[in-house]
Design a protein around this motif. Structure first.
Motif, PDB file in Angstrom:
ATOM      1  N   ALA A 173      86.391  55.349  80.070  1.00 26.32           N
ATOM      2  CA  ALA A 173      86.233  56.651  80.574  1.00 26.32           C
ATOM      3  C   ALA A 173      86.440  57.625  79.273  1.00 26.32           C
ATOM      4  CB  ALA A 173      87.096  57.129  81.665  1.00 26.32           C
ATOM      5  N   ASP A 193      85.981  61.921  77.928  1.00 23.11           N
ATOM      6  CA  ASP A 193      85.731  63.491  78.060  1.00 23.11           C
ATOM      7  C   ASP A 193      84.549  64.115  77.256  1.00 23.11           C
ATOM      8  OD1 ASP A 193      87.709  63.828  80.117  1.00 23.11           O
ATOM      9  OD2 ASP A 193      89.037  63.952  78.481  1.00 23.11           O
ATOM     10  N   LYS A 240      83.048  63.975  83.012  1.00 21.28           N
ATOM     11  CA  LYS A 240      83.683  62.819  82.556  1.00 21.28           C
ATOM     12  C   LYS A 240      82.600  61.880  82.639  1.00 21.28           C
ATOM     13  CE  LYS A 240      88.156  62.998  83.111  1.00 21.28           C
ATOM     14  NZ  LYS A 240      88.960  62.821  81.897  1.00 21.28           N
ATOM     15  N   THR A 276      81.777  57.612  82.168  1.00 22.29           N
ATOM     16  CA  THR A 276      82.213  56.340  81.971  1.00 22.29           C
ATOM     17  C   THR A 276      81.276  55.257  81.623  1.00 22.29           C
ATOM     18  OG1 THR A 276      83.754  56.817  83.741  1.00 22.29           O
ATOM     19  CG2 THR A 276      83.359  54.690  83.382  1.00 22.29           C
TER      20      THR A 276
END
Length: 194
Positions: free
Chosen positions: A110, A112, A122, A124
């Motif tokens: 993950a 930012d 977010k 991922t």
């Protein structure tokens, strides 16, 4: 008649003739003689058998005997007596220092995402395959291009983020603990940080 066939017949006839001559020449007239075993005993009488003994063989030339055994045979006189010297233990070199993770495995997880406007969301990056790419997802991204990211790949030291249909949404390079790059469509800066 073919030449090969004639030569085969000639060889067979010659072998048969020699076989017939040999049997008459060595056997002589047919008479009843001693039993086969008795005939063998007159040629070579049976050897008396004695006790059978066994001993280990000496090691081959160039090899040494086991440390707690003495060599046997001719090499016994040449070899020094075995000693009870314990060899020093071999010390393995220290392992190399750990290498900082790089490549595809180091970017899985993950992130930012922060674009040029300061907006964040977010992203991922998964290790699960999606055809010839890997699955990715974006959540809460105000940037429409970044919000549509569904796959990613790592090529030539760069992370490529893809939208549905195969359009490249962004390209990023590893730098320190972050990924820095730009959105493909607008050219705006984009950074992914942990």
């Amino acid at each position: 008649m073919p030449r090969q066939h004639r030569s085969t017949i000639a060889v067979l006839a010659l072998a048969a003739g020699l076989g017939a001559c040999a049997s008459q020449r060595f056997d002589g007239p047919r008479t009843r003689g001693p039993a086969p075993q008795a005939a063998l005993d007159t040629i070579a009488p049976a050897m008396p058998s004695g006790a059978v003994t066994s001993a280990p063989l000496a090691p081959p030339p160039g090899a040494s005997a086991a440390p707690d055994e003495r060599p046997i045979g001719a090499q016994a006189a040449l070899a020094p007596p075995a000693s009870n010297v314990v060899p020093e233990p071999v010390v393995a070199p220290p392992p190399p220092p750990p290498v900082a993770a790089g490549g595809r495995a180091s970017v899985v997880g993950a992130w930012d995402a922060k674009d040029a406007t300061g907006a964040s969301c977010k992203v991922t990056l998964s290790s699960a395959p999606a055809l010839d790419l890997y699955k990715a997802s974006a959540a809460g991204c105000p940037n429409k291009d970044l919000a549509k990211v569904t796959a990613w790949d790592f090529r030539d030291g760069e992370v490529y983020l893809y939208q549905q249909g195969g359009t490249v949404a962004a390209r990023l390079r590893q730098g320190g603990g972050a990924l820095d790059g730009a959105l493909t469509k607008s050219g705006a800066a984009l950074a992914l940080v942990r």
